[in-house]
Design a protein around this motif. Structure first.
Motif, PDB file in Angstrom:
ATOM      1  N   ARG A   1      18.910 -53.663 -15.152  1.00  0.00           N
ATOM      2  CA  ARG A   1      19.683 -54.308 -14.266  1.00  0.00           C
ATOM      3  C   ARG A   1      20.421 -55.466 -14.731  1.00  0.00           C
ATOM      4  O   ARG A   1      19.693 -56.219 -14.874  1.00  0.00           O
TER       5      ARG A   1
ATOM      6  N   ARG B   1      18.459 -60.922 -10.500  1.00  0.00           N
ATOM      7  CA  ARG B   1      17.051 -60.806 -10.131  1.00  0.00           C
ATOM      8  C   ARG B   1      15.958 -61.305 -11.119  1.00  0.00           C
ATOM      9  O   ARG B   1      14.973 -60.855 -10.953  1.00  0.00           O
TER      10      ARG B   1
ATOM     11  N   ARG C   1      16.345 -59.343  -0.569  1.00  0.00           N
ATOM     12  CA  ARG C   1      16.767 -57.773  -0.535  1.00  0.00           C
ATOM     13  C   ARG C   1      15.588 -57.106  -0.195  1.00  0.00           C
ATOM     14  O   ARG C   1      14.376 -57.634  -0.136  1.00  0.00           O
ATOM     15  N   ASP C   2      15.788 -56.050  -0.008  1.00  0.00           N
ATOM     16  CA  ASP C   2      14.596 -54.859   0.322  1.00  0.00           C
ATOM     17  C   ASP C   2      13.594 -54.722  -0.837  1.00  0.00           C
ATOM     18  O   ASP C   2      12.419 -54.720  -0.497  1.00  0.00           O
ATOM     19  N   THR C   3      14.055 -54.868  -1.944  1.00  0.00           N
ATOM     20  CA  THR C   3      13.117 -54.606  -3.033  1.00  0.00           C
ATOM     21  C   THR C   3      12.910 -55.764  -4.016  1.00  0.00           C
ATOM     22  O   THR C   3      11.974 -55.721  -4.999  1.00  0.00           O
ATOM     23  N   ALA C   4      13.820 -56.759  -3.954  1.00  0.00           N
ATOM     24  CA  ALA C   4      13.857 -57.713  -4.839  1.00  0.00           C
ATOM     25  C   ALA C   4      14.713 -58.966  -4.206  1.00  0.00           C
ATOM     26  O   ALA C   4      15.045 -58.821  -3.201  1.00  0.00           O
ATOM     27  N   THR C   5      14.674 -59.942  -5.150  1.00  0.00           N
ATOM     28  CA  THR C   5      15.450 -61.407  -4.517  1.00  0.00           C
ATOM     29  C   THR C   5      16.454 -61.554  -5.552  1.00  0.00           C
ATOM     30  O   THR C   5      16.426 -61.514  -6.630  1.00  0.00           O
ATOM     31  N   ASP C   6      17.774 -61.571  -4.992  1.00  0.00           N
ATOM     32  CA  ASP C   6      18.954 -61.918  -5.812  1.00  0.00           C
ATOM     33  C   ASP C   6      19.000 -63.874  -6.053  1.00  0.00           C
ATOM     34  O   ASP C   6      18.931 -64.386  -4.805  1.00  0.00           O
TER      35      ASP C   6
END
Length: 237
Positions: free
Chosen positions: A92, A113, A149-154
């Protein structure tokens, strides 16, 4: 043999390494240089632009835009091309957005991320301005904000970029920002013939295809860089 590599020959340029492996090498560099992480990443960003130009990516980079503002705005497309087309990577990529505050000031927004890379952008942008557009700038980080976020941090980093117009640099805005003055006289003219050869020069990275996804023609850069002259009628998949 630190970092799992015995020599530079062990590095595979086409491989997208895990961040843990990358930062293991970064840790070694920090030990050797005694720099902070920010200093190391900024200097690496500076070096990376010089390296990219020296190995032949200058044509692609210069074809992206005529000024720094548009270049930064097109970085998302460049990352997509590199990840999906060149290396077929599922990594990504970051997200960039450039906003013009005035003719001598830009705001760059960078969302990623991956931690620890926002200082990298400082060196990348500074050197790109000098090498690609022959202008001097100052760039600094304004704010850094994290969004869970749900699965990670921006990680959202905002930079302020100023054109250095003071002597001895005296950089002009021509290759820095978009001009507010636009002359539409040619565009609005009733007679504005453009031959295909000229169109290919004006848009060196364009691809034109029909409804059946058969390529009709491509820009001069793509034509020469990828030897597409003998591949007419190729279908886009």
């Amino acid at each position: 043999s630190k970092g799992g590599l015995s020599s530079i020959d062990d590095v595979d340029p086409s491989n997208a390494y895990d961040d843990a492996d990358t930062f293991a090498v970064v840790g070694i560099c920090l030990e050797v240089t005694n720099w902070s992480l920010g200093e190391l990443m900024e200097n690496f960003g500076d070096f990376f632009v010089v390296w990219a130009v020296e190995v032949g990516y200058d044509k692609m980079l210069l074809a992206m835009a005529n000024n720094l503002h548009d270049f930064l705005d097109n970085l998302n497309f460049m990352h997509y091309f590199i990840n999906q087309c060149s290396f077929h990577s599922e990594m990504r990529g970051p997200n960039f957005k450039c906003i013009q505050i005035d003719e001598e000031t830009l705001q760059l927004q960078y969302i990623s991320r991956r931690r620890g890379l926002n200082a990298l952008v400082l060196g990348l942008v500074y050197r790109a301005a000098r090498v690609l557009y022959n202008i001097e700038i100052t760039i600094g980080i304004t704010t850094v904000t994290e969004y869970a976020r749900d699965t990670a941090t921006d990680i959202h980093t905002i930079y302020k970029i100023k054109l250095d117009t003071a002597p001895p640099h005296s950089s002009t805005t021509e290759h820095f920002s978009k001009s507010k003055k636009k002359d539409h006289s040619l565009i609005e003219s009733a007679n504005f013939p453009v031959k295909l050869r000229d169109f290919n020069q004006i848009f060196p990275c364009h691809i034109c295809f029909d409804r059946d996804l058969i390529i009709e023609h491509v820009g001069s850069f793509l034509l020469n860089e990828y030897n597409l002259g003998d591949r007419k009628g190729m279908r886009l998949k």
